[in-house]
Motif scaffolding. Sequence first.
Motif, mmCIF file in Angstrom:
data_model
loop_
_atom_site.group_PDB
_atom_site.id
_atom_site.type_symbol
_atom_site.label_atom_id
_atom_site.label_comp_id
_atom_site.label_asym_id
_atom_site.label_seq_id
_atom_site.Cartn_x
_atom_site.Cartn_y
_atom_site.Cartn_z
ATOM 1 N N ARG A 114 1.013 -1.266 -0.077
ATOM 2 C CA ARG A 114 -0.033 0.084 0.029
ATOM 3 C C ARG A 114 0.951 1.424 -0.047
ATOM 4 O O ARG A 114 0.657 2.175 -0.799
ATOM 5 C CB ARG A 114 -0.827 0.005 1.125
ATOM 6 C CG ARG A 114 -1.955 1.295 1.544
ATOM 7 C CD ARG A 114 -2.834 1.351 0.560
ATOM 8 N NE ARG A 114 -3.603 2.631 0.835
ATOM 9 C CZ ARG A 114 -3.623 3.633 0.241
ATOM 10 N NH1 ARG A 114 -3.019 3.655 -0.831
ATOM 11 N NH2 ARG A 114 -4.397 4.596 0.563
ATOM 12 N N VAL A 115 1.906 1.383 0.907
ATOM 13 C CA VAL A 115 2.734 2.407 0.998
ATOM 14 C C VAL A 115 3.532 2.394 -0.250
ATOM 15 O O VAL A 115 3.685 3.751 -0.984
ATOM 16 C CB VAL A 115 3.567 2.350 2.161
ATOM 17 C CG1 VAL A 115 4.532 3.461 2.097
ATOM 18 C CG2 VAL A 115 2.654 2.428 3.291
ATOM 19 N N ALA A 116 4.254 1.488 -0.790
ATOM 20 C CA ALA A 116 4.875 1.462 -2.083
ATOM 21 C C ALA A 116 3.974 2.222 -3.151
ATOM 22 O O ALA A 116 4.418 2.884 -4.098
ATOM 23 C CB ALA A 116 5.129 0.164 -2.567
ATOM 24 N N ALA A 117 2.733 1.767 -3.289
ATOM 25 C CA ALA A 117 1.781 2.304 -4.394
ATOM 26 C C ALA A 117 1.736 3.752 -3.965
ATOM 27 O O ALA A 117 1.683 4.421 -5.253
ATOM 28 C CB ALA A 117 0.461 1.708 -4.463
ATOM 29 N N VAL A 118 1.826 4.335 -3.103
ATOM 30 C CA VAL A 118 1.523 5.794 -3.005
ATOM 31 C C VAL A 118 2.950 6.528 -3.304
ATOM 32 O O VAL A 118 2.943 7.526 -3.869
ATOM 33 C CB VAL A 118 1.174 6.154 -1.184
ATOM 34 C CG1 VAL A 118 1.330 7.640 -1.199
ATOM 35 C CG2 VAL A 118 -0.076 5.800 -1.178
ATOM 36 N N TYR A 119 4.121 5.896 -2.902
ATOM 37 C CA TYR A 119 5.362 6.339 -3.208
ATOM 38 C C TYR A 119 5.343 6.587 -4.826
ATOM 39 O O TYR A 119 5.967 7.434 -5.399
ATOM 40 C CB TYR A 119 6.392 5.476 -2.829
ATOM 41 C CG TYR A 119 6.979 5.917 -1.540
ATOM 42 C CD1 TYR A 119 7.699 7.160 -1.324
ATOM 43 C CD2 TYR A 119 7.178 5.067 -0.416
ATOM 44 C CE1 TYR A 119 8.312 7.473 0.027
ATOM 45 C CE2 TYR A 119 7.656 5.211 0.911
ATOM 46 C CZ TYR A 119 8.251 6.488 1.106
ATOM 47 O OH TYR A 119 8.751 6.972 2.390
#
Length: 176
Positions: A114-119
């Motif tokens: 989820r965080v990688a997708a935002v980055y």
Amino acid sequence: MTDFNEPISTRNLDQYGHAELPWSRPRDILAGETASADLTFFVSTVRPDGRPHSAGVGAVWVDDALYFKGGPGTRRSRNLALNPACSVSVRLPGIDLVLNGEAHRVTDSATLERVAAVYRTGGWPVSVEGDALTAPFTAPSAGPAPWHLYRLTLHDAVGVAGAEPHGATRWDFANG
């Protein structure tokens, strides 16, 4: 996951008669701009001998929490492994913000993805590899890949507004 939508207490720190600032002001900027805006966050940790250490990091606000990264060999990651207490500072549009709390490593694949997708929405081509992040490049302060991901558990925050409406406020959260 703790809900940081509203603090448990708020204290007006302004000495010029301005009203206290709502937490929604910095929170909404963090939620809307951390992936795409040119913001530099500074994480301050504590060395084993008690001396402070600060480093610029790329951070994103995801699902009402701040996440940042660091290579396992960086001073930041080594400090957090021994003492999770830290502060994160950032100048947001119209308001300077300091977030205080504890940062703990995130290893679950769902959160990492989820965080990688935002980055990635911000232009950093990051992917998840095992329990860490990897990419073809990053800021020099992150150290070499793979990078650990940290989630800040927020204890309190202080905001000082440099744009209308002016003011200075401290927000305390349930984790403090």
